[in-house]
Write a protein that holds these residues in place. Structure first.
Motif, PDB file in Angstrom:
ATOM      1  N   MET A 123       1.343 -42.688  25.396  1.00 48.59           N
ATOM      2  CA  MET A 123       1.273 -42.909  23.957  1.00 48.59           C
ATOM      3  C   MET A 123       1.240 -44.400  23.638  1.00 48.59           C
ATOM      4  SD  MET A 123       3.444 -43.844  21.194  1.00 48.59           S
ATOM      5  CE  MET A 123       5.103 -43.423  21.726  1.00 48.59           C
ATOM      6  N   ALA A 124       2.053 -45.177  24.354  1.00 46.99           N
ATOM      7  CA  ALA A 124       2.088 -46.622  24.147  1.00 46.99           C
ATOM      8  C   ALA A 124       0.745 -47.254  24.498  1.00 46.99           C
ATOM      9  CB  ALA A 124       3.203 -47.247  24.976  1.00 46.99           C
ATOM     10  N   ILE A 125       0.145 -46.818  25.592  1.00 48.30           N
ATOM     11  CA  ILE A 125      -1.168 -47.325  25.989  1.00 48.30           C
ATOM     12  C   ILE A 125      -2.193 -47.038  24.892  1.00 48.30           C
ATOM     13  CG2 ILE A 125      -3.083 -46.965  27.595  1.00 48.30           C
ATOM     14  CD1 ILE A 125      -0.991 -46.562  29.811  1.00 48.30           C
ATOM     15  N   GLN A 126      -2.168 -45.815  24.377  1.00 44.50           N
ATOM     16  CA  GLN A 126      -3.134 -45.429  23.345  1.00 44.50           C
ATOM     17  C   GLN A 126      -3.002 -46.314  22.105  1.00 44.50           C
ATOM     18  OE1 GLN A 126      -5.309 -43.273  24.228  1.00 44.50           O
ATOM     19  NE2 GLN A 126      -6.464 -42.955  22.337  1.00 44.50           N
ATOM     20  N   LEU A 127      -1.774 -46.622  21.731  1.00 50.69           N
ATOM     21  CA  LEU A 127      -1.559 -47.429  20.535  1.00 50.69           C
ATOM     22  C   LEU A 127      -1.954 -48.893  20.753  1.00 50.69           C
ATOM     23  CD1 LEU A 127      -0.149 -45.862  18.118  1.00 50.69           C
ATOM     24  CD2 LEU A 127       1.517 -47.696  18.195  1.00 50.69           C
ATOM     25  N   HIS A 128      -1.929 -49.325  22.012  1.00 53.45           N
ATOM     26  CA  HIS A 128      -2.327 -50.698  22.323  1.00 53.45           C
ATOM     27  C   HIS A 128      -3.835 -50.841  22.507  1.00 53.45           C
ATOM     28  CE1 HIS A 128       1.950 -51.447  22.915  1.00 53.45           C
ATOM     29  NE2 HIS A 128       1.687 -52.731  23.006  1.00 53.45           N
ATOM     30  N   GLY A 129      -4.552 -49.735  22.543  1.00 55.05           N
ATOM     31  CA  GLY A 129      -5.994 -49.811  22.714  1.00 55.05           C
ATOM     32  C   GLY A 129      -6.373 -50.397  24.058  1.00 55.05           C
ATOM     33  N   GLY A 130      -7.425 -51.208  24.072  1.00 51.78           N
ATOM     34  CA  GLY A 130      -7.901 -51.802  25.321  1.00 51.78           C
ATOM     35  C   GLY A 130      -6.846 -52.640  26.013  1.00 51.78           C
ATOM     36  N   ALA A 131      -5.990 -53.293  25.236  1.00 51.33           N
ATOM     37  CA  ALA A 131      -4.935 -54.113  25.839  1.00 51.33           C
ATOM     38  C   ALA A 131      -3.971 -53.270  26.668  1.00 51.33           C
ATOM     39  CB  ALA A 131      -4.162 -54.866  24.751  1.00 51.33           C
TER      40      ALA A 131
END
Length: 400
Positions: A352-360
Motif C-alpha cells: 500500500m505504501a509503495i502504491q501511494l508513493h508511485g514510481g518513487a
C-alpha cells in the motif's frame, strides 16, 4: 496475560529509540547510497564499526540474549519492543549485535554448546568480532520438510564428515562470516527426528566452497547476503557436533521459536516505518487539486493498515508470552500463527505504501522496495506459510 514489558525493558527501549533516532537513522540513507556505488559491496563501512562501539558502550548490545552478564537478561516478551525498534533500520540489528542468523546461532551455542565450542565461537560472536551462517535449506529437495535433507554429517571414528549442498544461507556474504552451523543426516535408520546433527563448520575448512551469492527479488542484500555453499568431504573433529549426534531437530526447535518472534517484531517495525512514510506522503503530495489522503480511498487504506499492525503486534506479544511461560512445546500454534500473519500483514502494508508513493515507491529513493522484499521472503524463510498453516490446523483439530 500481561504484555507490559518490565521497567528494565521499557528503559532499554526508550534508550534504543533515542540511539536509533540520533545516531543510526540519520546515517542510513548515506550508507545505502555508498553501498550502491561500491564495485564490491561485501564489506563493512567504517561508520558501522563506529556505531557498533557506541552501541556496546551504551549497553545496547546482545539485547536478545536472556543472560544478565552477556546480554540484558530479557525474555521474549521484553525483547519484542526492542526488536520492533531495530526493525525500522536495515543496519540497526548488526550495530546492536542482534542480527540474524547470528542471534539464533548464539542462542544455540549458549544453550547447547560445549565449553570449548562457547570459547572458540560464542565468545567472539558475542563480542561482534565475527559473524556466522546457518546451513539448513538445500536446493535439490523440498526443504519445507526438513526430514528431506540429503546433506550428510557422517561420524567416522574421531571425525565427522560433511557432504552436500546448502543454499539460502543468510549472512554468508559478510566479510566477517567465519563459521556456520551445518545440519546434516547422521543416521538414516534412526527415528525421523533423531537422524540429523548440527555441526559447527569453520568456513576455511578444506572442502567448504561458497558457490555463489543469491539474489532475493533481484537484490543481493549486501553485505549480509544469502549464499549457496558446497561441502565436499569436509572432515572435522567429532567435538564440532553440537550436543552430540542425532540432536539436530531438538536444537532446531529451540532455535526457531525465539527467532520467529525476532523476525516478526522486526517486520512490525518495518510496517510501522512504511505506514509513517505513507502518512507523510499522503498529506504532502497533491493530485487533482487534493492531498492524496483525500483521494481514492487512501484514508481507509491507512486506517486498515493501522488496524492490521495493531492486531499483528498483539498476536506476537501473545506468542512471546507463551514462549516465556510455557516453552516452545506448548507454544507451537502461537509461534506458527505469527509466522503466517505478520509477513503477510507487512507485505500488504508495504505494498500500500509503495502504491501511494508511485514510481518513487519502487525505486531506491525510499526503503519500501527492500522492505517489501524482506516481508515477501519471510513468507518462505523459517518455514513457508503452508507448513505453518498445516501445523496450526493439526493442533486445532486434535482437540476434536
Amino acid at each position: 496475560m500481561n504484555f507490559t514489558p518490565s521497567e528494565h525493558a521499557q528503559d532499554l527501549a526508550a534508550k534504543l529509540r533515542d540511539f536509533l533516532r540520533e545516531r543510526v537513522l540519520p546515517v542510513e540513507p548515506e550508507w545505502h547510497a555508498r553501498m550502491a556505488q561500491l564495485d564490491d559491496p561485501w564489506q563493512v563501512l567504517p561508520e558501522i564499526e563506529t556505531l557498533k562501539r557506541e552501541a556496546q558502550a551504551a549497553g545496547l548490545w546482545n539485547l536478545f540474549l536472556p543472560d544478565h552478564e552477556r546480554g540484558q537478561g530479557l525474555g521474549n516478551l521484553d525483547y519484542a519492543p526492542l526488536a520492533e525498534a531495530m526493525g525500522r533500520s536495515f543496519i540497526a540489528p548488526e550495530i546492536c549485535n542482534c542480527n540474524a542468523p547470528d542471534t539464533g546461532n548464539m542462542e544455540v551455542l549458549y544453550h547447547y554448546g560445549s565449553e570449548d565450542q562457547k570459547k572458540r565461537w560464542l565468545e567472539p560472536l558475542l563480542a561482534g568480532e565475527i559473524r556466522s551462517a546457518f546451513f539448513m535449506t538445500e536446493p535439490d529437495v523440498a526443504s519445507s520438510d526438513a526430514t528431506n535433507m540429503q546433506a550428510t554429517a557422517t561420524v567416522e571414528g574421531s571425525e565427522v564428515v560433511l557432504n552436500g549442498c546448502k543454499w539460502w544461507s543468510t549472512g554468508l556474504g559478510h566479510p566477517d562470516c567465519k563459521v556456520g552451523i551445518f545440519m546434516g543426516l547422521t543416521d538414516a535408520q534412526a527415528d525421523r527426528h533423531r537422524r540429523h546433527s548440527m555441526v559447527l563448520v569453520p568456513l576455511d575448512a578444506p572442502g567448504v566452497k561458497i558457490e555463489r551469492m543469491l539474489t532475493a527479488m533481484n537484490m543481493l542484500d549486501a553485505p549480509y547476503g544469502h549464499g549457496e555453499a558446497s561441502f565436499t568431504d569436509v572432515r572435522l573433529p567429532v567435538d564440532h557436533i553440537i550436543a552430540g549426534p542425532g540432536r539436530g531437530f531438538e536444537i532446531a526447535q529451540g532455535r526457531l521459536g525465539p527467532g520467529r518472534i525476532h523476525h516478526c517484531m522486526r517486520l512490525i517495525g518495518l510496517a510501522e516505518q512504511a505506514l509513517e512514510l505513507t502518512c507523510q506522503r499522503a498529506l504532502q503530495r497533491t493530485a487533482f487539486g487534493r492531498p492524496l489522503a483525500k483521494l481514492g480511498g487512501n484514508a481507509e487504506r491507512i486506517a486498515e493498515a493501522r488496524i492490521a499492525i495493531e492486531q499483528a503486534r498483539l498476536l506476537v506479544l501473545k506468542a512471546a508470552w507463551c514462549l516465556d511461560h510455557k516453552g516452545i512445546g506448548q507454544s507451537m500454534s502461537e509461534v506458527s500463527q505469527i509466522k503466517v500473519a505478520v509477513p503477510r500483514m507487512a507485505q500488504d502494508v508495504i505494498d500500500m505504501a509503495i502504491q501511494l508513493h508511485g514510481g518513487a515507491g519502487v525505486s531506491n529513493d525510499f526503503p519500501l522496495a527492500a522492505a517489501w522484499t524482506a516481508a515477501r521472503s519471510l513468507r518462505l524463510a523459517d518455514g513457508p506459510d503452508e507448513v505453518h498453516r498445516g501445523l496450526i490446523a493439526r493442533l486445532e483439530l486434535a482437540g476434536y
